[in-house]
Motif scaffolding. Sequence first.
Motif, PDB file in Angstrom:
ATOM      1  N   VAL A  97      59.598  58.349  69.194  1.00  0.00           N
ATOM      2  CA  VAL A  97      58.748  57.154  69.100  1.00  0.00           C
ATOM      3  C   VAL A  97      57.316  57.661  68.899  1.00  0.00           C
ATOM      4  N   PRO A  98      56.901  57.843  67.648  1.00  0.00           N
ATOM      5  CA  PRO A  98      55.587  58.456  67.405  1.00  0.00           C
ATOM      6  C   PRO A  98      54.445  57.805  68.183  1.00  0.00           C
ATOM      7  N   ALA A  99      54.493  56.479  68.335  1.00  0.00           N
ATOM      8  CA  ALA A  99      53.385  55.792  69.025  1.00  0.00           C
ATOM      9  C   ALA A  99      53.317  56.132  70.511  1.00  0.00           C
ATOM     10  N   SER A 100      54.351  56.757  71.056  1.00  0.00           N
ATOM     11  CA  SER A 100      54.293  57.139  72.476  1.00  0.00           C
ATOM     12  C   SER A 100      53.219  58.195  72.706  1.00  0.00           C
ATOM     13  N   ILE A 101      52.750  58.847  71.643  1.00  0.00           N
ATOM     14  CA  ILE A 101      51.664  59.829  71.780  1.00  0.00           C
ATOM     15  C   ILE A 101      50.426  59.182  72.401  1.00  0.00           C
ATOM     16  N   LEU A 102      50.274  57.866  72.217  1.00  0.00           N
ATOM     17  CA  LEU A 102      49.086  57.175  72.744  1.00  0.00           C
ATOM     18  C   LEU A 102      48.980  57.321  74.258  1.00  0.00           C
ATOM     19  N   GLN A 103      50.128  57.484  74.933  1.00  0.00           N
ATOM     20  CA  GLN A 103      50.103  57.658  76.396  1.00  0.00           C
ATOM     21  C   GLN A 103      49.353  58.934  76.787  1.00  0.00           C
ATOM     22  N   ASN A 104      49.306  59.898  75.855  1.00  0.00           N
ATOM     23  CA  ASN A 104      48.619  61.170  76.120  1.00  0.00           C
ATOM     24  C   ASN A 104      47.122  61.105  75.848  1.00  0.00           C
ATOM     25  N   LEU A 105      46.656  59.986  75.296  1.00  0.00           N
ATOM     26  CA  LEU A 105      45.273  59.956  74.800  1.00  0.00           C
ATOM     27  C   LEU A 105      44.384  59.060  75.678  1.00  0.00           C
ATOM     28  N   PRO A 106      43.613  59.669  76.578  1.00  0.00           N
ATOM     29  CA  PRO A 106      42.798  58.887  77.515  1.00  0.00           C
ATOM     30  C   PRO A 106      41.815  57.951  76.820  1.00  0.00           C
ATOM     31  N   ALA A 107      41.306  58.335  75.648  1.00  0.00           N
ATOM     32  CA  ALA A 107      40.288  57.504  74.980  1.00  0.00           C
ATOM     33  C   ALA A 107      40.906  56.366  74.168  1.00  0.00           C
ATOM     34  N   ALA A 108      42.244  56.327  74.087  1.00  0.00           N
ATOM     35  CA  ALA A 108      42.881  55.338  73.205  1.00  0.00           C
ATOM     36  C   ALA A 108      42.684  53.919  73.717  1.00  0.00           C
ATOM     37  N   ARG A 109      42.395  53.019  72.782  1.00  0.00           N
ATOM     38  CA  ARG A 109      42.295  51.592  73.083  1.00  0.00           C
ATOM     39  C   ARG A 109      43.481  50.905  72.428  1.00  0.00           C
ATOM     40  N   ILE A 110      44.227  50.140  73.223  1.00  0.00           N
ATOM     41  CA  ILE A 110      45.398  49.429  72.711  1.00  0.00           C
ATOM     42  C   ILE A 110      45.079  47.943  72.766  1.00  0.00           C
ATOM     43  N   LEU A 111      45.042  47.296  71.608  1.00  0.00           N
ATOM     44  CA  LEU A 111      44.709  45.877  71.538  1.00  0.00           C
ATOM     45  C   LEU A 111      45.958  45.107  71.120  1.00  0.00           C
ATOM     46  N   LEU A 112      46.407  44.212  71.995  1.00  0.00           N
ATOM     47  CA  LEU A 112      47.639  43.469  71.733  1.00  0.00           C
ATOM     48  C   LEU A 112      47.378  41.978  71.851  1.00  0.00           C
ATOM     49  N   ASP A 113      48.145  41.182  71.106  1.00  0.00           N
ATOM     50  CA  ASP A 113      48.119  39.763  71.440  1.00  0.00           C
ATOM     51  C   ASP A 113      49.233  39.518  72.468  1.00  0.00           C
ATOM     52  N   GLU A 114      49.243  38.318  73.044  1.00  0.00           N
ATOM     53  CA  GLU A 114      50.193  38.059  74.133  1.00  0.00           C
ATOM     54  C   GLU A 114      51.631  38.245  73.700  1.00  0.00           C
ATOM     55  N   ASP A 115      51.924  37.886  72.446  1.00  0.00           N
ATOM     56  CA  ASP A 115      53.311  38.023  71.981  1.00  0.00           C
ATOM     57  C   ASP A 115      53.735  39.495  71.922  1.00  0.00           C
ATOM     58  N   ALA A 116      52.859  40.340  71.392  1.00  0.00           N
ATOM     59  CA  ALA A 116      53.211  41.769  71.304  1.00  0.00           C
ATOM     60  C   ALA A 116      53.313  42.398  72.684  1.00  0.00           C
ATOM     61  N   ALA A 117      52.601  41.818  73.655  1.00  0.00           N
ATOM     62  CA  ALA A 117      52.592  42.361  75.022  1.00  0.00           C
ATOM     63  C   ALA A 117      53.686  41.746  75.896  1.00  0.00           C
ATOM     64  N   SER A 118      54.467  40.812  75.315  1.00  0.00           N
ATOM     65  CA  SER A 118      55.358  39.994  76.150  1.00  0.00           C
ATOM     66  C   SER A 118      56.499  40.765  76.796  1.00  0.00           C
ATOM     67  N   GLU A 119      56.812  41.950  76.293  1.00  0.00           N
ATOM     68  CA  GLU A 119      57.898  42.720  76.928  1.00  0.00           C
ATOM     69  C   GLU A 119      57.383  43.941  77.680  1.00  0.00           C
ATOM     70  N   LEU A 120      56.090  44.037  77.862  1.00  0.00           N
ATOM     71  CA  LEU A 120      55.535  45.188  78.586  1.00  0.00           C
ATOM     72  C   LEU A 120      56.012  45.161  80.033  1.00  0.00           C
ATOM     73  N   GLU A 121      56.675  46.223  80.466  1.00  0.00           N
ATOM     74  CA  GLU A 121      57.204  46.242  81.830  1.00  0.00           C
ATOM     75  C   GLU A 121      56.070  46.393  82.838  1.00  0.00           C
ATOM     76  N   HIS A 122      55.108  47.196  82.497  1.00  0.00           N
ATOM     77  CA  HIS A 122      53.904  47.267  83.315  1.00  0.00           C
ATOM     78  C   HIS A 122      52.765  47.737  82.434  1.00  0.00           C
ATOM     79  N   LEU A 123      51.556  47.462  82.900  1.00  0.00           N
ATOM     80  CA  LEU A 123      50.386  47.847  82.099  1.00  0.00           C
ATOM     81  C   LEU A 123      50.049  49.295  82.411  1.00  0.00           C
ATOM     82  N   ALA A 124      50.586  50.178  81.655  1.00  0.00           N
ATOM     83  CA  ALA A 124      50.500  51.611  81.897  1.00  0.00           C
ATOM     84  C   ALA A 124      49.155  52.041  82.431  1.00  0.00           C
TER      85      ALA A 124
END
Length: 244
Positions: free
Chosen positions: A217-244
């Motif tokens: 899952v290439p996008a999982s690299i974002l978990q390694n990047l402290p400076a990363a900003r993740i911008l989601l709308d509510e629909d894209a965030a609707s299955e997030l198990e927790h806010l990492a």
Amino acid sequence: MKISIYNNYDKMSRAAADLVAEQLVNKPDSLICFPSGESPTGMLQHVISYANAGKIKLDKCHFIGLDEWVGMDETNEGSCKHYLYTNFFNKLNINDSQITLFNAKADDLKAECERINNFIAKKGGLDMMIVGIGMNGHLGLNEPGTPFNLYAHLSELDPVTVTVGQKYFKQETRLTQGITLGLQHLTEAKIPVLIASGSKKASIINEALNGQISTDVPASILQNLPAARILLDEDAASELEHLA
Ligand SMILES: N[C@@H]1[C@@H](O)[C@H](O)[C@@H](COP(=O)(O)O)O[C@@H]1O
């Protein structure tokens, strides 16, 4: 990484444009990477409004394209170049000298990757790298299985990308390879930004942001990047198990 969730696509897009504006105020000569696809259209519209209203100045910055379909003619409406010109550069009359995009029809595509790598390195790296996410978790055309430490490279397109990618074309189009900035560029970007909207992205967003960090899952690299900003709308965030 910092995750921010907005009520809807327009609010997410405005927040992304605000990040671009803030970046340009802080560093007018920023090197900024824009993706193409459906995700960035709203953000680009807001950046255009800010520029037209005189809130930001775009005369010193430089834009670089995230990726392109190999072999694609720039006149094809599904090409990333066509998208960026029609949705952004043409609307603000951005000078060609401020734009660097992959030539996906270059005779030597490896040399084309080197050209882009050298350009970014010479500029001191990307100040802001904005990406969307594919249904298979790709970023740019870094497909599942791509090592995290690659700079610009050629990629063999995943079947999911080939199928989903048809949405950009009027007629069924043969897509086989991509040319793309690498995940090492994202790692080194001063501010990496992911934008995602819509319920169809909800499952892959949760996998990328809460699942195992893996090249699957290439996008999982974002978990390694402290400076990363993740911008989601509510629909894209609707299955997030927790806010990492
Ligand atoms: N190559 C593009 C990417 O640059 C884009 O960010 C991603 C998401 O696209 P969309 O925003 O249309 O969902 O997939 C496409 O295949």
